[in-house]
Enzyme design. Structure first.
Site, PDB file in Angstrom:
ATOM      1  N   LYS A 194      -2.428  -0.647  30.748  1.00 37.23           N
ATOM      2  CA  LYS A 194      -1.366  -0.665  31.753  1.00 37.23           C
ATOM      3  C   LYS A 194      -1.902  -1.329  33.021  1.00 37.23           C
ATOM      4  CE  LYS A 194      -0.195   1.888  35.187  1.00 37.23           C
ATOM      5  NZ  LYS A 194       0.408   0.907  36.093  1.00 37.23           N
ATOM      6  N   CYS A 302     -13.898  -2.102  45.999  1.00 38.51           N
ATOM      7  CA  CYS A 302     -14.423  -0.731  45.955  1.00 38.51           C
ATOM      8  C   CYS A 302     -15.873  -0.643  46.439  1.00 38.51           C
ATOM      9  CB  CYS A 302     -14.296  -0.184  44.551  1.00 38.51           C
ATOM     10  SG  CYS A 302     -14.884  -1.335  43.324  1.00 38.51           S
ATOM     11  N   GLU A 399     -11.655   5.862  52.756  1.00 39.23           N
ATOM     12  CA  GLU A 399     -11.621   4.486  52.256  1.00 39.23           C
ATOM     13  C   GLU A 399     -10.386   3.788  52.817  1.00 39.23           C
ATOM     14  OE1 GLU A 399     -10.576   3.854  48.086  1.00 39.23           O
ATOM     15  OE2 GLU A 399     -12.193   2.390  47.901  1.00 39.23           O
TER      16      GLU A 399
HETATM   17  P1  NAD Z   1      -4.307   3.298  42.363  1.00 37.48           P
HETATM   18  O1  NAD Z   1      -5.064   4.522  42.067  1.00 37.48           O
HETATM   19  O2  NAD Z   1      -3.134   3.371  43.234  1.00 37.48           O
HETATM   20  O3  NAD Z   1      -3.786   2.631  41.014  1.00 37.48           O
HETATM   21  C1  NAD Z   1      -4.679   2.276  39.973  1.00 37.48           C
HETATM   22  C2  NAD Z   1      -3.930   2.347  38.668  1.00 37.48           C
HETATM   23  O4  NAD Z   1      -3.646   3.727  38.386  1.00 37.48           O
HETATM   24  C3  NAD Z   1      -2.573   1.631  38.698  1.00 37.48           C
HETATM   25  O5  NAD Z   1      -2.378   0.960  37.480  1.00 37.48           O
HETATM   26  C4  NAD Z   1      -1.598   2.771  38.858  1.00 37.48           C
HETATM   27  O6  NAD Z   1      -0.317   2.502  38.361  1.00 37.48           O
HETATM   28  C5  NAD Z   1      -2.287   3.860  38.055  1.00 37.48           C
HETATM   29  N1  NAD Z   1      -1.851   5.214  38.369  1.00 37.48           N
HETATM   30  C6  NAD Z   1      -1.413   5.702  39.551  1.00 37.48           C
HETATM   31  N2  NAD Z   1      -1.069   6.996  39.424  1.00 37.48           N
HETATM   32  C7  NAD Z   1      -1.299   7.346  38.136  1.00 37.48           C
HETATM   33  C8  NAD Z   1      -1.130   8.551  37.382  1.00 37.48           C
HETATM   34  N3  NAD Z   1      -0.625   9.669  37.927  1.00 37.48           N
HETATM   35  N4  NAD Z   1      -1.493   8.554  36.084  1.00 37.48           N
HETATM   36  C9  NAD Z   1      -1.999   7.432  35.521  1.00 37.48           C
HETATM   37  N5  NAD Z   1      -2.143   6.265  36.159  1.00 37.48           N
HETATM   38  C10 NAD Z   1      -1.806   6.211  37.466  1.00 37.48           C
HETATM   39  O7  NAD Z   1      -5.382   2.253  42.883  1.00 37.48           O
HETATM   40  P2  NAD Z   1      -5.085   0.791  43.426  1.00 37.48           P
HETATM   41  O8  NAD Z   1      -4.476   0.991  44.764  1.00 37.48           O
HETATM   42  O9  NAD Z   1      -4.417  -0.038  42.396  1.00 37.48           O
HETATM   43  O10 NAD Z   1      -6.582   0.223  43.547  1.00 37.48           O
HETATM   44  C11 NAD Z   1      -7.376   0.516  44.622  1.00 37.48           C
HETATM   45  C12 NAD Z   1      -8.315   1.664  44.295  1.00 37.48           C
HETATM   46  O11 NAD Z   1      -9.083   1.333  43.147  1.00 37.48           O
HETATM   47  C13 NAD Z   1      -9.319   1.887  45.404  1.00 37.48           C
HETATM   48  O12 NAD Z   1      -9.529   3.264  45.614  1.00 37.48           O
HETATM   49  C14 NAD Z   1     -10.595   1.222  44.860  1.00 37.48           C
HETATM   50  O13 NAD Z   1     -11.787   1.687  45.427  1.00 37.48           O
HETATM   51  C15 NAD Z   1     -10.486   1.501  43.405  1.00 37.48           C
HETATM   52  N6  NAD Z   1     -11.290   0.543  42.620  1.00 37.48           N
HETATM   53  C16 NAD Z   1     -12.452   0.973  42.056  1.00 37.48           C
HETATM   54  C17 NAD Z   1     -13.249   0.083  41.337  1.00 37.48           C
HETATM   55  C18 NAD Z   1     -14.538   0.525  40.699  1.00 37.48           C
HETATM   56  O14 NAD Z   1     -15.138  -0.255  39.982  1.00 37.48           O
HETATM   57  N7  NAD Z   1     -14.984   1.742  40.912  1.00 37.48           N
HETATM   58  C19 NAD Z   1     -12.846  -1.253  41.188  1.00 37.48           C
HETATM   59  C20 NAD Z   1     -11.644  -1.652  41.774  1.00 37.48           C
HETATM   60  C21 NAD Z   1     -10.867  -0.749  42.489  1.00 37.48           C
END
Ligand code: NAD
Length: 496
Positions: A194, A302, A399
């Site tokens: 997804k 991140c 963050e």
């Molecule tokens: P987000 O958590 O809003 O969304 C990430 C994904 O999770 C999306 O596809 C979203 O639809 C899904 N999601 C949201 N709620 C959910 C639920 N209840 N159940 C299942 N899936 C759900 O994050 P974002 O805003 O897209 O990305 C930014 C975040 O990602 C930041 O916190 C960043 O640090 C993190 N990130 C981490 C890494 C890493 O390698 N650790 C890499 C990139 C981004």
């Protein structure tokens, strides 16, 4: 008091490059695009222009069920392929991305507002991830067979986990998908992915272009909201492992939903990387390092170098160098050749970053440069440096995920280590010093999955990427990712 030295960043604007052929409309299930069970759609927006690029289905739990059924049906035959055969498919995928790299770069920039240089780097890294996994899958093995109990010979088999649910974020849409798809397939699993609702285009395009190379059902893509599609993937009994890259809150929800079926969870969550600058550091190099690693992808990264801890004796000099570097950053639309940073990903995220800057003002910190939205079309925010930040201030631990770097000071090595570790996150950190003893001891005491010395945000595909503490516990890249997406089975033969 708040004093902004420079508030006059402008956006370099170039004509928007034409968006290449968009992927077909639908969910990619069982090797082809099929209609969603939902009649509803979601807009996909270009955040640099605020234009709607296209629509994708706002998918449903039933779409996930159909995709999981396809992945379950394909599971046994894909698991039975040899590493060599799987490797050949991964190499083919890498070649397809390379052949279409301009298509992917343009799509990524149009869908995220990122500069061309960042999109190019993303696509090169995605290609490299598939090539690495293709090689690693063939070299992947277990301990040799041996006897550990009388008259018994033990053999360890490395097996795929089965069906893997993958949930990706918006900051590096294709690259984050590649970090999962390559090792997941390399280890012999099938998957349902997804993408982020904001940035599904490059992932759908990949599905379209690889459809003839990957057996039907091995890769399935379902678009839609996290709370519907992501949640169903997390709870679905047919999914054997769910992997998410995203925020801590989403990771917690995924882990909670996964608990009901006791499935494995792979979490790559947020970060707040400290940058520890000692008094003996090359301050110019450290300031340049923060310019590139704190503001890469507009700070929507991140591992971003977003929290500087600098020794009090060099703080003034370092801050002056940093402010000069950041004042020079160019902001622009993806077509503007010199732009170092682009727009924020969405209106909602732009508003979140602006609200965080409001909090900075309320908390009485100094905005040494930037600090504002940039007027005009698109979701642009000025590159910002925040100083006068005391220990424990909210900005040291929240963050922001935007072009904002804060600067704190410390007086002893002990204090630097303690304060750097005072965060719920544990993804990445860097240490800047010319002292060889410090360069050896400090990284060992920092609670982060990656620690750079005199560098920040340099990623090697061969090396593991992943966090500790609130940043989660999955490992991407390297052969450790293949480990995470496989299981060991012990078979013991009675020779008596
Ligand atoms: P987000 O958590 O809003 O969304 C990430 C994904 O999770 C999306 O596809 C979203 O639809 C899904 N999601 C949201 N709620 C959910 C639920 N209840 N159940 C299942 N899936 C759900 O994050 P974002 O805003 O897209 O990305 C930014 C975040 O990602 C930041 O916190 C960043 O640090 C993190 N990130 C981490 C890494 C890493 O390698 N650790 C890499 C990139 C981004």
């Amino acid at each position: 008091m708040t004093t902004a030295e420079k508030t006059s960043f402008t956006v370099l604007r170039a004509e928007t490059p034409p968006v290449p052929a968009l992927p077909p409309f639908g969910q990619f299930i069982g090797g082809k695009f099929v209609p969603s069970t939902s009649g509803e759609t979601a807009d996909v927006v270009n955040p640099a222009t605020e234009e709607v690029l296209t629509q994708v289905p706002a998918g449903t739990a039933e779409d996930v069920d159909a995709a999981v059924a396809a992945a379950v049906a394909a599971k046994a035959s894909w698991a039975a392929t040899t590493p060599r055969d799987r490797s050949a498919v991964l190499l083919k995928i890498a070649d397809i991305i390379e052949k279409n790299r301009e298509v992917f770069e343009t799509l990524e920039s149009a869908n995220t507002g990122k500069p061309a240089a960042v999109a190019e780097d993303d696509i090169s890294s995605a290609i490299d991830t598939f090539r690495f996994s293709a090689g690693a899958a063939r070299a992947f093995s277990t301990l040799g067979a041996d006897d550990y109990a009388e008259n018994h010979t033990s053999v360890i088999h490395r097996e795929p986990v089965g069906v893997v649910g993958v949930i990706t974020p918006w900051n590096y849409p294709l690259l984050m998908a590649a970090w999962k798809i390559a090792p997941v397939l390399g280890a012999g699993n099938t998957l349902v992915l997804k993408p982020s609702e904001q940035t599904p285009l490059a992932t759908l395009k990949l599905a379209e272009l690889i459809a003839d190379e990957v057996p039907a059902g091995v890769v399935n893509i379902v678009t839609g909201p996290g709370r519907v599609v992501g949640n169903r993937l997390s709870e679905h009994p047919g999914v054997d492992l769910v992997a998410i890259t995203g925020s801590v809150g989403s990771g917690q929800k995924v882990a909670a939903s996964a608990a009901a079926s006791v499935k494995r969870v792979h979490l790559e969550l947020g970060g707040k990387a400290p940058v520890v600058v000692f008094d003996d550091a090359d301050l110019e190099a450290a300031a340049k390092g923060v310019r590139s690693a704190g503001f890469w992808n507009g700070g929507q990264e991140c591992g971003a170098a977003c929290r500087v801890l600098v020794h009090e004796s060099v703080a003034e000099k370092f801050t002056e160098l940093l402010v000069r570097e950041i004042s020079e950053i160019t902001v622009g639309t993806p077509g503007a050749g010199d732009a170092e940073i682009g727009s924020m990903i969405s209106k909602a995220h732009y508003e979140r970053v602006l609200a965080a800057l409001e909090d900075v003002r309320k908390d009485g910190h100094t905005i040494a440069v930037g600090g504002n939205a940039i007027e005009g079309q698109g979701y642009f925010i000025e590159p910002t440096v925040v100083t006068n930040v005391p220990a424990g201030a909210p900005i040291t631990s929240n963050e922001i995920f935007g072009p904002v770097v804060s600067v704190e000071t410390f007086s002893t090595d002990e204090e630097a280590v303690t304060r750097a570790n005072e965060t719920i996150y544990g993804l990445a950190a860097s240490v800047w010093t010319k002292d060889s003893a410090r360069s050896l001891t400090v990284p060992r005491r920092l609670d982060f999955g990656t620690v750079w010395v005199n560098s920040h945000l340099v990623i090697a595909t061969e090396m593991p990427w992943g966090g500790f503490k609130g940043s989660g516990y999955g490992r991407d890249l390297s052969s450790y990712a293949l480990d995470d997406f496989s299981r060991t089975k012990h078979v013991m033969y009675n020779r008596g």
